[in-house]
Motif scaffolding. Structure first.
Motif, PDB file in Angstrom:
ATOM      1  N   VAL A   3      -4.685 -10.364  -8.139  1.00 47.59           N
ATOM      2  CA  VAL A   3      -3.355  -9.788  -8.336  1.00 47.59           C
ATOM      3  C   VAL A   3      -2.422 -10.838  -8.948  1.00 47.59           C
ATOM      4  CG1 VAL A   3      -1.379  -8.729  -7.195  1.00 47.59           C
ATOM      5  CG2 VAL A   3      -3.683  -8.187  -6.452  1.00 47.59           C
TER       6      VAL A   3
ATOM      7  N   ASP B 138       6.471  -1.457 -11.712  1.00 48.72           N
ATOM      8  CA  ASP B 138       6.980  -2.343 -12.769  1.00 48.72           C
ATOM      9  C   ASP B 138       6.311  -2.021 -14.097  1.00 48.72           C
ATOM     10  OD1 ASP B 138       8.675  -3.760 -11.301  1.00 48.72           O
ATOM     11  OD2 ASP B 138       7.640  -5.693 -11.474  1.00 48.72           O
TER      12      ASP B 138
ATOM     13  N   ARG C 228       4.204  -2.126  -6.058  1.00 43.70           N
ATOM     14  CA  ARG C 228       5.372  -2.693  -6.764  1.00 43.70           C
ATOM     15  C   ARG C 228       5.000  -3.051  -8.206  1.00 43.70           C
ATOM     16  NH1 ARG C 228       6.441  -5.213  -1.907  1.00 43.70           N
ATOM     17  NH2 ARG C 228       5.451  -7.154  -2.576  1.00 43.70           N
ATOM     18  N   ILE C 229       3.845  -3.682  -8.359  1.00 40.08           N
ATOM     19  CA  ILE C 229       3.420  -4.073  -9.713  1.00 40.08           C
ATOM     20  C   ILE C 229       3.197  -2.825 -10.565  1.00 40.08           C
ATOM     21  CG2 ILE C 229       1.614  -5.207 -11.065  1.00 40.08           C
ATOM     22  CD1 ILE C 229       1.201  -7.073  -8.625  1.00 40.08           C
ATOM     23  N   GLN C 230       2.607  -1.813  -9.939  1.00 44.89           N
ATOM     24  CA  GLN C 230       2.344  -0.582 -10.683  1.00 44.89           C
ATOM     25  C   GLN C 230       3.633   0.058 -11.175  1.00 44.89           C
ATOM     26  OE1 GLN C 230      -0.192   1.652  -8.131  1.00 44.89           O
ATOM     27  NE2 GLN C 230      -1.869   1.613  -9.588  1.00 44.89           N
TER      28      GLN C 230
ATOM     29  N   THR D 202       3.762 -11.065 -15.817  1.00 42.81           N
ATOM     30  CA  THR D 202       4.855 -10.100 -15.726  1.00 42.81           C
ATOM     31  C   THR D 202       4.760  -9.165 -16.925  1.00 42.81           C
ATOM     32  OG1 THR D 202       6.315 -11.506 -16.980  1.00 42.81           O
ATOM     33  CG2 THR D 202       6.424 -11.719 -14.594  1.00 42.81           C
TER      34      THR D 202
ATOM     35  N   LEU E 238      -5.560  -2.727 -11.804  1.00 45.04           N
ATOM     36  CA  LEU E 238      -4.797  -2.320 -10.624  1.00 45.04           C
ATOM     37  C   LEU E 238      -5.351  -1.061  -9.987  1.00 45.04           C
ATOM     38  CD1 LEU E 238      -1.212  -3.174 -11.781  1.00 45.04           C
ATOM     39  CD2 LEU E 238      -2.313  -3.959  -9.705  1.00 45.04           C
TER      40      LEU E 238
END
Ligand SMILES: Nc1nc2c(ncn2[C@@H]2O[C@H](COP(=O)(O)OP(=O)(O)OP(=O)(O)O)[C@@H](O)[C@H]2O)c(=O)[nH]1
Length: 311
Positions: free
Chosen positions: A39, A142, A138-140, A44, A60
């Motif tokens: 991860v 974003d 959260r990353i998804q 970014t 992901l």
């Protein structure tokens, strides 16, 4: 194995999880070290190229899937331990009431102790998994926001070429699967250079924005409008045959002429040439695009401001 940096996180996650399963290791934070790495190595979204972003997505989704699976196993393990622990407690009570209890009690106490230890380890890794899952979510989200930005043309808000590629492939597949018609219109504004030359580039920009607004007003919800190049647009029309698509382009022509762009009390009228193609049963998105493009070119050759149906 490829040494491409975009593949590494998946490879690491896969290897880590595979080894975990093979060795029958408990899902402790330590054992998930490599998982975290997977991860953490995702850049970014702002720094990512389109290909990297898609790869990150694929990674992901795979990770989220595996986390779900492992989490489920941990839930079952916790439940089993809970039941086992209660069972041992009950047994201890029975033993206490019987003769020669002290030696056995010691043995059972140490059993309970080690069971509790395992219980705590599994609970900790359960929390750990939840944190990991939250991080992935959260990353998804974003990436989702970033993807939407990447897929839009900043000037007009229409989809850009990047966003179109995926949608075209999706719609082509859907059309083949459901045996429904799909049409593609390639639209190029006529003599747009003259608009820029006469009114300036900034006004030209507003004429493009205006054209997209007009087109959106005419289209259905399911139709897709793409800014394919400078003054070139694509309309992807699901569930629409050539007749329907031709009708739609005529309507767009009428509405566009009725609602020209105004600047300083002057009217700026733009017309457009269109190449129209319907997807064939054996055709892919690229083939469809090439035929529509050739038809549009023919419309320009024939004198502009008209529709040409692709061969
Ligand atoms: N204002 C503005 N102009 C753009 C933009 N993108 C492309 N153009 C202009 O669009 C014009 C396209 O010119 P040409 O390719 O010669 O085509 P055309 O004048 O429309 O002529 P035909 O397509 O042959 O009818 C150029 O002047 C480009 O600068 C943009 O984002 N904003």
């Amino acid at each position: 194995m490829s040494s491409s940096p975009t593949l590494t996180p998946t490879d690491i996650a896969r290897i880590a999880l595979k080894r975990l399963a093979e060795l029958g290791l408990p899902p402790t934070p330590d054992n998930y070290g490599r998982f975290y790495n997977a991860v953490a190595t995702i850049k970014t979204p702002q720094d990512k190229t389109d290909v990297e972003l898609r790869n990150a997505y694929a990674i992901l989704f795979q990770i989220a899937e595996v986390v779900d699976e492992v989490s489920e196993t941990a839930d079952q393990l916790l439940l089993g331990l809970d039941l086992g622990s209660r069972h041992i407690h009950d047994s201890l009570l029975i033993l206490r009431s019987g003769p020669a209890a002290s030696g056995l009690e010691q043995l059972v106490n140490s059993l309970i102790g080690s069971t509790d230890q395992v219980y705590r380890t599994v609970s900790a890794s359960q929390r750990d998994l939840q944190e990991l899952r939250d991080a992935i979510e959260r990353i998804q989200s974003d990436l989702d926001v970033n993807r939407q930005t990447m897929e839009r043309d900043p000037l007009t808000g229409a989809l850009n070429r990047q966003g179109m590629e995926q949608l075209l492939n999706r719609e082509v597949k859907r059309s083949h699967r459901t045996a429904t018609s799909l049409c593609l219109a390639m639209i190029d504004l006529d003599d747009f250079k003259q608009v820029n030359d006469r009114w300036g580039h900034l006004v030209g920009d507003h004429v493009l924005i205006h054209f997209v607004r007009v087109a959106k007003a005419v289209l259905r919800e399911t139709d897709l409008l793409v800014r394919y190049g400078g003054e070139e647009f694509l309309l992807l029309l699901p569930d629409t045959d050539l007749n329907g698509a031709h009708f739609l382009i005529d309507r767009l022509r009428q509405v566009n002429l009725r609602t020209p762009f105004h600047h300083d009390d002057q009217t700026i009228e733009v017309r457009f040439s269109t190449g129209l193609a319907q997807l064939r049963p054996d055709e892919n998105g690229h083939g469809l695009l090439v035929r529509a493009d050739a038809a549009m070119y023919q419309a320009k050759m024939n004198g502009r401001d008209q529709v040409v149906l692709a061969n």
